[in-house]
Design a protein around this motif. Structure first.
Motif, PDB file in Angstrom:
ATOM      1  N   TYR A  40       8.300  -1.176  -2.478  1.00 34.16           N
ATOM      2  CA  TYR A  40       7.740  -0.332  -1.689  1.00 34.16           C
ATOM      3  C   TYR A  40       6.724   0.723  -2.400  1.00 34.16           C
ATOM      4  CZ  TYR A  40       7.294   4.053   1.392  1.00 34.16           C
ATOM      5  OH  TYR A  40       6.736   5.099   1.884  1.00 34.16           O
ATOM      6  N   TRP A  41       6.868   1.346  -3.422  1.00 30.71           N
ATOM      7  CA  TRP A  41       6.117   2.203  -4.239  1.00 30.71           C
ATOM      8  C   TRP A  41       4.875   1.774  -4.290  1.00 30.71           C
ATOM      9  CZ3 TRP A  41       8.195   6.545  -2.936  1.00 30.71           C
ATOM     10  CH2 TRP A  41       9.712   6.802  -2.888  1.00 30.71           C
ATOM     11  N   PRO A  42       4.499   0.800  -5.268  1.00 30.81           N
ATOM     12  CA  PRO A  42       3.115   0.253  -5.349  1.00 30.81           C
ATOM     13  C   PRO A  42       2.631   0.008  -4.110  1.00 30.81           C
ATOM     14  CG  PRO A  42       4.695  -1.517  -6.311  1.00 30.81           C
ATOM     15  CD  PRO A  42       5.298  -0.083  -5.916  1.00 30.81           C
ATOM     16  N   LEU A  43       3.081  -0.657  -3.197  1.00 27.81           N
ATOM     17  CA  LEU A  43       2.505  -1.115  -1.777  1.00 27.81           C
ATOM     18  C   LEU A  43       1.964   0.036  -1.252  1.00 27.81           C
ATOM     19  CD1 LEU A  43       4.815  -3.913  -0.771  1.00 27.81           C
ATOM     20  CD2 LEU A  43       2.238  -4.097  -1.251  1.00 27.81           C
ATOM     21  N   SER A  44       3.060   0.993  -1.062  1.00 31.77           N
ATOM     22  CA  SER A  44       2.643   2.321  -0.373  1.00 31.77           C
ATOM     23  C   SER A  44       1.491   3.151  -0.996  1.00 31.77           C
ATOM     24  CB  SER A  44       3.917   3.128  -0.308  1.00 31.77           C
ATOM     25  OG  SER A  44       3.953   3.866  -1.652  1.00 31.77           O
ATOM     26  N   CYS A  45       1.205   2.879  -2.290  1.00 29.80           N
ATOM     27  CA  CYS A  45      -0.047   3.592  -3.128  1.00 29.80           C
ATOM     28  C   CYS A  45      -1.185   2.640  -2.465  1.00 29.80           C
ATOM     29  CB  CYS A  45       0.222   3.451  -4.471  1.00 29.80           C
ATOM     30  SG  CYS A  45       1.223   4.850  -5.037  1.00 29.80           S
ATOM     31  N   LEU A  46      -1.084   1.323  -2.549  1.00 27.04           N
ATOM     32  CA  LEU A  46      -2.244   0.613  -2.073  1.00 27.04           C
ATOM     33  C   LEU A  46      -2.717   0.727  -0.769  1.00 27.04           C
ATOM     34  CD1 LEU A  46      -1.406  -2.524  -4.150  1.00 27.04           C
ATOM     35  CD2 LEU A  46      -3.170  -0.882  -4.832  1.00 27.04           C
ATOM     36  N   LEU A  47      -1.765   1.039  -0.137  1.00 31.48           N
ATOM     37  CA  LEU A  47      -1.950   1.207   1.753  1.00 31.48           C
ATOM     38  C   LEU A  47      -2.825   2.614   1.788  1.00 31.48           C
ATOM     39  CD1 LEU A  47      -1.057   0.191   4.601  1.00 31.48           C
ATOM     40  CD2 LEU A  47       0.745   2.131   4.201  1.00 31.48           C
ATOM     41  N   HIS A  48      -1.984   3.532   0.903  1.00 32.07           N
ATOM     42  CA  HIS A  48      -2.821   4.903   0.745  1.00 32.07           C
ATOM     43  C   HIS A  48      -4.220   4.955   0.589  1.00 32.07           C
ATOM     44  CE1 HIS A  48      -2.423   9.392  -0.824  1.00 32.07           C
ATOM     45  NE2 HIS A  48      -3.757   9.184   0.021  1.00 32.07           N
ATOM     46  N   ALA A  49      -4.611   4.032  -0.890  1.00 28.25           N
ATOM     47  CA  ALA A  49      -5.849   3.595  -1.207  1.00 28.25           C
ATOM     48  C   ALA A  49      -6.723   3.109  -0.171  1.00 28.25           C
ATOM     49  CB  ALA A  49      -5.849   2.982  -2.364  1.00 28.25           C
ATOM     50  N   ALA A  50      -6.213   2.184   0.557  1.00 30.09           N
ATOM     51  CA  ALA A  50      -6.986   1.284   1.382  1.00 30.09           C
ATOM     52  C   ALA A  50      -7.520   2.362   2.852  1.00 30.09           C
ATOM     53  CB  ALA A  50      -6.046   0.199   1.907  1.00 30.09           C
ATOM     54  N   LEU A  51      -6.483   2.957   3.106  1.00 27.08           N
ATOM     55  CA  LEU A  51      -6.757   3.886   4.200  1.00 27.08           C
ATOM     56  C   LEU A  51      -8.010   5.001   3.705  1.00 27.08           C
ATOM     57  CD1 LEU A  51      -3.447   4.880   5.998  1.00 27.08           C
ATOM     58  CD2 LEU A  51      -5.551   4.290   7.094  1.00 27.08           C
ATOM     59  N   VAL A  52      -7.858   5.495   2.694  1.00 28.20           N
ATOM     60  CA  VAL A  52      -8.898   6.578   2.175  1.00 28.20           C
ATOM     61  C   VAL A  52     -10.297   5.767   2.104  1.00 28.20           C
ATOM     62  CG1 VAL A  52      -9.591   8.057   0.224  1.00 28.20           C
ATOM     63  CG2 VAL A  52      -7.255   8.131   1.006  1.00 28.20           C
ATOM     64  N   ALA A  53     -10.108   4.730   1.351  1.00 31.13           N
ATOM     65  CA  ALA A  53     -11.405   3.974   1.262  1.00 31.13           C
ATOM     66  C   ALA A  53     -11.832   3.513   2.575  1.00 31.13           C
ATOM     67  CB  ALA A  53     -11.210   2.476   0.590  1.00 31.13           C
ATOM     68  N   LEU A  54     -11.221   3.297   3.702  1.00 26.51           N
ATOM     69  CA  LEU A  54     -11.582   2.924   5.258  1.00 26.51           C
ATOM     70  C   LEU A  54     -12.300   4.149   5.747  1.00 26.51           C
ATOM     71  CD1 LEU A  54      -9.662   0.865   7.966  1.00 26.51           C
ATOM     72  CD2 LEU A  54     -10.896   3.011   8.337  1.00 26.51           C
ATOM     73  N   TRP A  55     -11.467   5.399   5.468  1.00 22.62           N
ATOM     74  CA  TRP A  55     -12.322   6.424   6.092  1.00 22.62           C
ATOM     75  C   TRP A  55     -13.725   6.601   5.622  1.00 22.62           C
ATOM     76  CZ3 TRP A  55      -9.089   6.316   9.676  1.00 22.62           C
ATOM     77  CH2 TRP A  55      -7.692   6.577   9.672  1.00 22.62           C
ATOM     78  N   LEU A  56     -14.024   6.723   4.251  1.00 17.56           N
ATOM     79  CA  LEU A  56     -15.054   6.780   3.551  1.00 17.56           C
ATOM     80  C   LEU A  56     -16.306   5.836   3.847  1.00 17.56           C
ATOM     81  CD1 LEU A  56     -13.774   8.081   0.036  1.00 17.56           C
ATOM     82  CD2 LEU A  56     -14.787   9.344   2.041  1.00 17.56           C
ATOM     83  N   SER A  57     -15.945   4.477   4.075  1.00 22.64           N
ATOM     84  CA  SER A  57     -16.885   3.531   4.273  1.00 22.64           C
ATOM     85  C   SER A  57     -17.704   3.875   5.592  1.00 22.64           C
ATOM     86  CB  SER A  57     -16.043   2.254   4.502  1.00 22.64           C
ATOM     87  OG  SER A  57     -15.449   1.944   3.286  1.00 22.64           O
ATOM     88  N   ALA A  58     -18.840   3.611   5.445  1.00 25.30           N
ATOM     89  CA  ALA A  58     -20.103   3.874   6.214  1.00 25.30           C
ATOM     90  C   ALA A  58     -20.909   2.380   6.522  1.00 25.30           C
ATOM     91  CB  ALA A  58     -20.967   4.804   6.073  1.00 25.30           C
ATOM     92  N   ASP A  59     -20.208   1.210   6.126  1.00 27.21           N
ATOM     93  CA  ASP A  59     -20.909  -0.074   5.950  1.00 27.21           C
ATOM     94  C   ASP A  59     -20.055  -0.964   6.942  1.00 27.21           C
ATOM     95  OD1 ASP A  59     -20.998  -2.874   4.625  1.00 27.21           O
ATOM     96  OD2 ASP A  59     -22.938  -2.034   4.661  1.00 27.21           O
TER      97      ASP A  59
END
Length: 474
Positions: free
Chosen positions: A105-124
């Motif tokens: 759970y712990w590494p997957l939750s971190c990767l989930l967190h990172a994917a969400l932040v990248a999604l919020w920032l993306s403009a393409d």
């Protein structure tokens, strides 16, 4: 922008390191990183409010070739929201290891967190596709942590998610073939109301609605969310389904021409009303507690879809603030409800709603948490749900032709009240409760209560919050 990139890189690097190293105290590491990411996101929000939106052209290319990150007040707010909820759920998961299903759970939750932040920032649009895929893969893997009973829901989630991705990608390819660019701001200037653009927007919308489990493409969500470990259910309902909704809003509010947005808005709003009614009815009839909470997610996402539809159809600026207030209030309430439901199931030793009779005598904090969070879903004052619903209804009351939409909101409110009071009435019954199978954990229950208290207090700061959200949404 440096603070925003730090908020993204911290969970990404941590997740990759945890996969490779698998340290014994992964939970403490994730808690520390989530706190650091929250601080970085808060600093990014402060920067963008002080100095305005910031851009980063990845690789040094200029538009339209560049893959662009864009930090706006809204994306910074969503980053703070994401990091805050990840931190809370990490604290709960560290306190209650049973709620994670596995140390993976712990590494997957971190990767989930990172994917969400990248999604919020993306403009393409293509970069949004990449982040959406990473988000979905992490979410499916997290659902599967519950063991064999979750394999089928996880597989269905994966297959339907891939189908949604394919539809979205076909739409992106059509737009690229038509205009030769994928940057959102450039497409906003070029898009025309022709047949190719209509088909592209239709395919992208169907794919995103499938990924967000928006009615009527929601059938995968209740089994996946209810079958997942408790901490995973909280993250999926509060955060993961919001990613596709954000992209849907971005596509229709920024790229789609108004002559396409207005008729599409009526369809979205109609689907939102049907989601409120059908999802609420399914929640009312659900025999298991987490299944009830999962179906309530389907119903409550109807408010977001309704608000987005009316924003496009009526071109009413206040709807934009209402949309993001619904997103925030729903996320806070759903974290509380799933964590409280997990504690109730664990202590009582059963998943059945009927087993909650008199549960408040053994677990008063958990039952109060469910009641307070449920009050926000219903729209009781002074909760954030009440504030968002009031903001949604105000433009509808002004003109008689809009009253059917208001009547739909009323029906959805009654359905929400029915399934929430079904649980609350049983829990606070004076009958002799079922004996607990294990001793309740007051710390875990209070962690579940924190977001419920926060969503309850949102209306107490309503004026500055609405003024700020109105500016953020633009």
């Amino acid at each position: 922008m440096n603070a925003a990139l730090l908020s993204l890189s911290l969970p990404l690097v941590t997740g990759l390191l945890l996969v490779l190293l698998k340290p014994r105290r992964s939970g403490l590491c994730v808690i520390a990183i989530s706190l650091a990411s929250l601080i970085a996101a808060g600093f990014a929000l402060h920067q963008v409010m002080q100095f305005g939106p910031q851009l980063l052209q990845i690789g040094g290319w200029e538009a339209p070739l560049a893959i662009r990150f864009q930090l706006t007040p809204l994306t910074a707010l969503l980053m703070v929201f994401t990091a805050g909820l990840h931190l809370l759920v990490a604290l709960y998961a560290a306190r209650s290891p049973h709620s994670t299903g596995s140390e993976d759970y712990w590494p997957l939750s971190c990767l989930l967190h990172a994917a969400l932040v990248a999604l919020w920032l993306s403009a393409d649009l293509f970069n949004l596709y990449v982040t959406l895929e990473l988000l979905s893969l992490c979410a499916v893997a997290l659902v599967a942590l519950a063991g064999r009973k979750a394999y089928r829901p996880a597989f269905n989630y994966l297959m339907l998610s891939l189908a949604g991705s394919l539809a979205y990608l076909f739409g992106v390819a059509l737009l690229y073939g038509r205009y030769g660019v994928l940057d959102v701001s450039v497409l906003a200037e070029l898009a025309q109301a022709d047949a190719t653009t209509r088909l592209a927007l239709l395919l992208m919308s169907l794919g995103l609605m499938l990924k967000a489990a928006l009615w009527p493409l929601h059938l995968w969500l209740p089994p996946a969310h209810s079958g997942a470990p408790t901490a995973v259910s909280a993250l999926l309902s509060a955060l993961v389904v919001k990613g596709p909704i954000y992209i849907l809003w971005l596509v229709w509010s920024e790229i789609a021409p108004p002559e396409l947005g207005q008729p599409a808005g009526a369809l979205f709003a109609g689907a939102g009303i049907l989601a409120l009614i059908s999802g609420g009815w399914s929640a009312l009839r659900a025999p298991r507690l987490k299944m009830l909470v999962a179906y309530s997610t389907v119903a409550q996402l109807g408010y977001a879809l309704l608000t987005l539809g009316l924003l496009l159809h009526l071109q009413e600026p206040r709807m934009e603030a209402a949309l993001w207030l619904f997103i925030l209030a729903h996320g806070l309430a759903k974290v509380s409800m799933f964590l409280a439901a997990g504690e109730l199931q664990r202590v009582l030793g059963t998943r059945r709603v009927r087993a909650l009779k008199g549960a408040s005598q053994n677990m008063p904090v958990a039952m109060a948490t469910f009641a307070v969070a449920g009050g926000s879903l219903i729209g009781l004052p002074p909760s954030g749900g009440f504030l968002a619903k009031w903001l949604l209804l105000q433009p509808l009351f002004g003109q008689p032709q809009h009253w059917p939409w208001a009547f739909g909101v009323l029906l959805g409110t009654l359905m929400s009240a029915a399934y929430v009071f079904r649980v609350v009435a049983l829990g606070f019954d004076r009958a002799r409760p079922n004996p607990p199978s294990i001793k309740p954990d007051p710390v875990a229950q209070w962690l579940a209560m924190l977001p419920a208290l926060l969503v309850l207090s949102l209306a107490l700061i309503s004026e500055p919050l609405l003024l700020w959200l109105g500016g953020v949404a633009r």
